[in-house]
Design a protein around this motif. Structure first.
Motif, short mmCIF file in Angstrom:
data_model
loop_
_atom_site.label_atom_id
_atom_site.label_comp_id
_atom_site.label_asym_id
_atom_site.label_seq_id
_atom_site.Cartn_x
_atom_site.Cartn_y
_atom_site.Cartn_z
N GLU A 1 -2.46 10.74 1.30
CA GLU A 1 -1.59 10.02 1.51
C GLU A 1 -0.59 9.04 0.29
O GLU A 1 0.39 8.45 0.08
CB GLU A 1 -1.89 8.25 2.28
CG GLU A 1 -1.61 8.47 3.76
CD GLU A 1 -3.28 8.47 4.00
OE1 GLU A 1 -3.98 8.15 2.98
OE2 GLU A 1 -3.64 9.46 4.90
N HIS B 1 -0.89 3.14 3.04
CA HIS B 1 0.87 3.37 2.72
C HIS B 1 1.20 3.84 4.30
O HIS B 1 0.80 4.84 4.50
CB HIS B 1 1.02 4.07 1.57
CG HIS B 1 0.47 4.32 0.63
ND1 HIS B 1 0.87 2.99 -0.19
CD2 HIS B 1 -0.79 4.70 -0.27
CE1 HIS B 1 0.16 3.04 -1.49
NE2 HIS B 1 -0.66 3.96 -1.27
N ARG C 1 3.09 6.56 5.21
CA ARG C 1 2.75 8.05 4.82
C ARG C 1 1.43 8.25 5.75
O ARG C 1 0.77 9.15 5.96
CB ARG C 1 1.89 8.10 3.38
CG ARG C 1 2.42 8.24 2.46
CD ARG C 1 2.43 7.62 1.24
NE ARG C 1 3.38 7.47 -0.09
CZ ARG C 1 3.02 6.66 -0.61
NH1 ARG C 1 1.69 7.49 -1.12
NH2 ARG C 1 4.04 6.43 -2.07
#
Length: 189
Positions: free
Chosen positions: A12, A128, A131
């Motif tokens: 990510e 995140h 992502r």
């Protein structure tokens, strides 16, 4: 200028961010960092002074790409003053048993690949949201909230201890410069 390889895989992007910070820190110590995303460049350049390999843990293991790279290059990597950085959310856990488990995953990876770095560091990763897929996001958020973690409303919640990472890189740089004795592995959490 002494060249240091920083080879990594990232899922990510947090391991890439960590490696960028490592490169900045090494450059501040007058080294020439050579960053390689293993998924893009599997080579190990010649004329290196040292090497740092980094990868994240997902579902209890490092990526196959990272394992293949390390196996294919273990002799070259192990011949250098090298370090392995294992990135996992569990590294930020207040529970010592969970942090020990992260360390065990890293040590198992080293045993399975035959890589013998002088240094081992475990670093906390990040979440995140943009992502990761929706199912994984829901599961991670549920786990973290159960543990009392407040997630950043931006969708990017970092757990990386940048001060500890900087200390680790400084120690590695000092050892490469001969300011600390190389020899016995410095395997820290």
């Amino acid at each position: 200028m002494d060249r240091i390889l920083i080879a990594y895989t990232t899922e990510e992007g947090q391991t890439a961010k960590i490696c960028g910070r490592i490169a900045e820190r090494l450059a501040a110590h007058a080294f020439d960092p050579v960053i390689h995303n293993i998924r893009v460049d599997k080579s190990v350049p010649n004329r290196l002074t040292g090497a740092i390999v980094a990868g994240s843990v997902h579902l209890g293991a490092h990526s196959r790409a990272l394992a293949a790279f390390v196996r294919d290059n273990r002799e070259k990597l192990s011949a250098l003053p090298s370090a392995f950085i294992s990135v996992s959310l569990q590294s930020a856990s207040p529970d010592a048993d969970e942090r020990d488990e992260v360390r065990s995953v890293a040590e198992d990876f080293l045993a399975e690949t035959g890589f013998k770095p002088l240094f081992l560091h475990t670093a906390a990763g990040a979440v995140h949201d943009a992502r990761i897929g929706p199912l994984r996001r829901v599961v991670l958020h549920w786990i973290l909230r159960r543990r009392g973690v407040d997630l950043d409303p931006s969708g990017d919640t970092e757990f990386t201890d940048w001060t500890a990472l900087d200390r680790f890189v400084d120690e590695y740089a000092h050892a490469l410069r001969g300011e600390e004795e190389l020899g016995a592995p410095r395997l820290e959490a």
